[in-house]
Design a protein around this motif. Structure first.
Motif, PDB file in Angstrom:
ATOM      1  N   ARG A  28      61.530  18.277  67.892  1.00 29.60           N
ATOM      2  CA  ARG A  28      62.354  19.495  67.774  1.00 29.60           C
ATOM      3  C   ARG A  28      61.562  20.759  68.081  1.00 29.60           C
ATOM      4  O   ARG A  28      61.773  21.796  67.442  1.00 29.60           O
ATOM      5  CB  ARG A  28      62.963  19.614  66.378  1.00 29.60           C
ATOM      6  CG  ARG A  28      64.042  18.607  66.065  1.00 29.60           C
ATOM      7  CD  ARG A  28      65.384  19.112  66.600  1.00 29.60           C
ATOM      8  NE  ARG A  28      66.417  18.112  66.398  1.00 29.60           N
ATOM      9  CZ  ARG A  28      67.223  18.092  65.339  1.00 29.60           C
ATOM     10  NH1 ARG A  28      67.143  19.018  64.432  1.00 29.60           N
ATOM     11  NH2 ARG A  28      68.113  17.137  65.231  1.00 29.60           N
ATOM     12  N   ARG A  32      66.047  26.437  66.823  1.00 26.94           N
ATOM     13  CA  ARG A  32      66.454  27.711  66.230  1.00 26.94           C
ATOM     14  C   ARG A  32      65.319  28.523  65.626  1.00 26.94           C
ATOM     15  O   ARG A  32      65.499  29.696  65.318  1.00 26.94           O
ATOM     16  CB  ARG A  32      67.537  27.466  65.174  1.00 26.94           C
ATOM     17  CG  ARG A  32      68.900  27.204  65.798  1.00 26.94           C
ATOM     18  CD  ARG A  32      69.944  26.859  64.736  1.00 26.94           C
ATOM     19  NE  ARG A  32      69.671  25.545  64.185  1.00 26.94           N
ATOM     20  CZ  ARG A  32      70.445  24.931  63.285  1.00 26.94           C
ATOM     21  NH1 ARG A  32      71.519  25.532  62.832  1.00 26.94           N
ATOM     22  NH2 ARG A  32      70.133  23.734  62.843  1.00 26.94           N
ATOM     23  N   TYR A  37      65.386  30.990  71.710  1.00 33.91           N
ATOM     24  CA  TYR A  37      66.390  29.919  71.647  1.00 33.91           C
ATOM     25  C   TYR A  37      67.697  30.483  71.088  1.00 33.91           C
ATOM     26  O   TYR A  37      68.774  30.245  71.628  1.00 33.91           O
ATOM     27  CB  TYR A  37      65.888  28.771  70.771  1.00 33.91           C
ATOM     28  CG  TYR A  37      66.925  27.675  70.543  1.00 33.91           C
ATOM     29  CD1 TYR A  37      66.978  26.548  71.372  1.00 33.91           C
ATOM     30  CD2 TYR A  37      67.850  27.770  69.503  1.00 33.91           C
ATOM     31  CE1 TYR A  37      67.929  25.552  71.157  1.00 33.91           C
ATOM     32  CE2 TYR A  37      68.799  26.785  69.295  1.00 33.91           C
ATOM     33  CZ  TYR A  37      68.837  25.673  70.121  1.00 33.91           C
ATOM     34  OH  TYR A  37      69.772  24.703  69.915  1.00 33.91           O
ATOM     35  N   ARG A  41      71.270  30.549  72.891  1.00 36.91           N
ATOM     36  CA  ARG A  41      72.394  29.870  72.244  1.00 36.91           C
ATOM     37  C   ARG A  41      73.569  30.837  72.052  1.00 36.91           C
ATOM     38  O   ARG A  41      74.726  30.460  72.245  1.00 36.91           O
ATOM     39  CB  ARG A  41      71.938  29.332  70.890  1.00 36.91           C
ATOM     40  CG  ARG A  41      72.907  28.381  70.227  1.00 36.91           C
ATOM     41  CD  ARG A  41      72.334  28.013  68.851  1.00 36.91           C
ATOM     42  NE  ARG A  41      72.966  26.882  68.231  1.00 36.91           N
ATOM     43  CZ  ARG A  41      74.076  26.937  67.525  1.00 36.91           C
ATOM     44  NH1 ARG A  41      74.708  28.084  67.382  1.00 36.91           N
ATOM     45  NH2 ARG A  41      74.559  25.840  66.954  1.00 36.91           N
ATOM     46  N   ASP A  78      70.610  15.523  72.905  1.00 38.39           N
ATOM     47  CA  ASP A  78      70.817  14.985  71.563  1.00 38.39           C
ATOM     48  C   ASP A  78      70.995  13.483  71.653  1.00 38.39           C
ATOM     49  O   ASP A  78      71.423  12.963  72.683  1.00 38.39           O
ATOM     50  CB  ASP A  78      72.042  15.622  70.903  1.00 38.39           C
ATOM     51  CG  ASP A  78      71.972  15.491  69.404  1.00 38.39           C
ATOM     52  OD1 ASP A  78      71.285  16.285  68.767  1.00 38.39           O
ATOM     53  OD2 ASP A  78      72.575  14.541  68.871  1.00 38.39           O
ATOM     54  N   HIS A 333      58.335  14.317  61.322  1.00 38.53           N
ATOM     55  CA  HIS A 333      59.744  14.428  61.677  1.00 38.53           C
ATOM     56  C   HIS A 333      59.934  15.794  62.306  1.00 38.53           C
ATOM     57  O   HIS A 333      58.948  16.494  62.538  1.00 38.53           O
ATOM     58  CB  HIS A 333      60.637  14.218  60.442  1.00 38.53           C
ATOM     59  CG  HIS A 333      62.080  13.955  60.786  1.00 38.53           C
ATOM     60  ND1 HIS A 333      63.117  14.374  60.006  1.00 38.53           N
ATOM     61  CD2 HIS A 333      62.641  13.313  61.832  1.00 38.53           C
ATOM     62  CE1 HIS A 333      64.266  13.993  60.559  1.00 38.53           C
ATOM     63  NE2 HIS A 333      63.997  13.350  61.673  1.00 38.53           N
TER      64      HIS A 333
END
Ligand code: CP3
Length: 357
Positions: A28, A32, A37, A41, A78, A333
């Motif tokens: 990731r 955000r 970004y 967006r 995704d 993660h």
């Protein structure tokens, strides 16, 4: 098309070859937490609008690489694009995460599913891969990815995110044949999806088994590991220098490193709940290891981040017979939207500095 790579640390580490320092990228890494970004967006309107537009997907893929000395890019997309293309109707409810309009709940639902066409139903993903490869121009390699069959099935059966995975676990207990049929067709789709990304230009491939760790060991082996074994065995990754390496990442699956290493994958990704020296011993030099800094370390001070980076690097070395080769640094993660971009710079530079050979 075949611009030589200017930075091949990541691919060399995946082959367990010597490198000048340990390569690093972050799950990731586009997202955000970056103001640029959020600006992109806001203009595009939504996450899905960004992912479905190859030029915008390329722009946000490159944003973190302009700021930080990352050693790989990851396709901006995704994992849920695949079930969406299988007809489930993906949407994002504001503040609730991903959802499906038509979840899978019966054998009849499973019987209706087929492998989507990669160049029509998922052509926007393949176009994004081609545009990103062109724009990267050999700066760093591009990673393509997919969800694992089990993790995709979790979203397909639950209809979205879940805390207890009650529906899919009930299916595993009461209708295992139905769940296996769902996992079979999803595995076929995942293999075709990864192969198509490879042909479009992805230089490494990662499978995200985000929910493998919610299963008991017996169920993990039956419903998750078995299908990742199929992916590692059946996905044609090419030969020699042209070989496209595969990484199997799982959250909460550190206890299965030896079994994952035995699948024939090139790399195994682990979260922060196993120490890397233990993971390296379990891997036994058969695969590269990716990980595994606790992502919340990024909320610490720059000094704390440097200390934890050094600890993680040294832990790998200690479990790998005193050698740093075969390690790809990553978080355990993905990053969160409220993380400080400056801390990411501290992390990336600390990895390179502390691991310089
Ligand atoms: O790592 C990267 O930078 C590549 C991009 C990437 C995204 N999703 C972008 C994204 C990758 C590799 C994924 C994979 C993914 N998607 C996973 C597996 C990895 C993991 O994190 O465990 C999962 C479980 C999903 C499903 C999904 N998509 C979730 C849970 C969410 C978050 C919803 C939310 O409200 O934050 C998404 C949306 C999503 N995918 C975002 C991004 C940057 C946030 C979109 C936004 O709001 O702008």
């Amino acid at each position: 098309m075949t611009t030589p790579l200017k930075n091949d640390r990541f691919l060399r580490a995946l082959r367990r070859e010597p490198v000048d320092c340990t390569p690093v990228w972050l799950m990731r890494q586009a997202g955000r937490y970056l103001p640029e970004y959020r600006a992109t967006r806001a203009k595009a309107g939504s996450f899905l609008a960004m992912a479905k537009n190859p030029e915008i997907a390329c722009e946000v893929t490159l944003q973190p690489l302009r700021r930080f000395e990352l050693d790989a890019a990851i396709l901006f997309s995704d994992i849920l694009t695949v079930p969406d293309a299988m007809g489930l109707g993906l949407y994002f409810a504001e503040g609730e995460g991903p959802k499906f309009e038509r979840p899978v709940s019966s054998a009849a639902d499973v019987a209706r599913l087929g492998v989507p066409d990669m160049e029509t139903d998922l052509g926007y993903v393949m176009d994004a891969v081609r545009v990103i490869r062109r724009e990267l121009d050999g700066k760093v390699p591009l990673i393509g990815f997919s969800g694992s069959p089990w993790t995709l099935a979790c979203y397909m059966v639950q209809g979205g995110g879940s805390k207890d995975f009650a529906k899919i676990k009930a299916m595993a207990l009461n209708e295992p044949a139905t769940l296996h049929k769902l996992l079979e067709v999803t595995t076929d789709a995942v293999i075709a999806y990864l192969a198509a990304q490879r042909h479009a230009g992805a230089q490494a491939l990662q499978v995200f088994d985000t929910w493998g760790g919610v299963l008991s060991p017996a169920m993990y082996r039956e419903f998750s590991l078995r299908y990742m074994q199929r992916i590692a065995a059946e996905l044609d990754r090419g030969q020699g220098a042209e070989r496209t390496p595969l990484i199997l990442f799982g959250k909460g699956t550190g206890q299965y490193v030896a079994e994952l290493a035995a699948t024939g994958t090139d790399g195994v990704g682990v979260d922060w709940t196993i120490s890397l020296d233990q993971a390296a011993r379990a891997a036994g030099g058969r695969v590269a290891l990716q990980g595994n800094l606790d992502p919340t370390t990024l909320y610490g001070s720059p000094e704390a981040i440097e200390r934890e980076v050094a600890r993680t690097l040294d832990s790998y070395r200690d479990g790998n017979g005193g050698s740093r080769e075969g390690h790809i640094f990553n978080l355990g993660h993905g990053m969160s939207p409220d993380m400080n971009p400056e801390h990411v710079g501290v992390l990336v530079d600390a990895v390179h500095r502390h691991s310089a050979r």
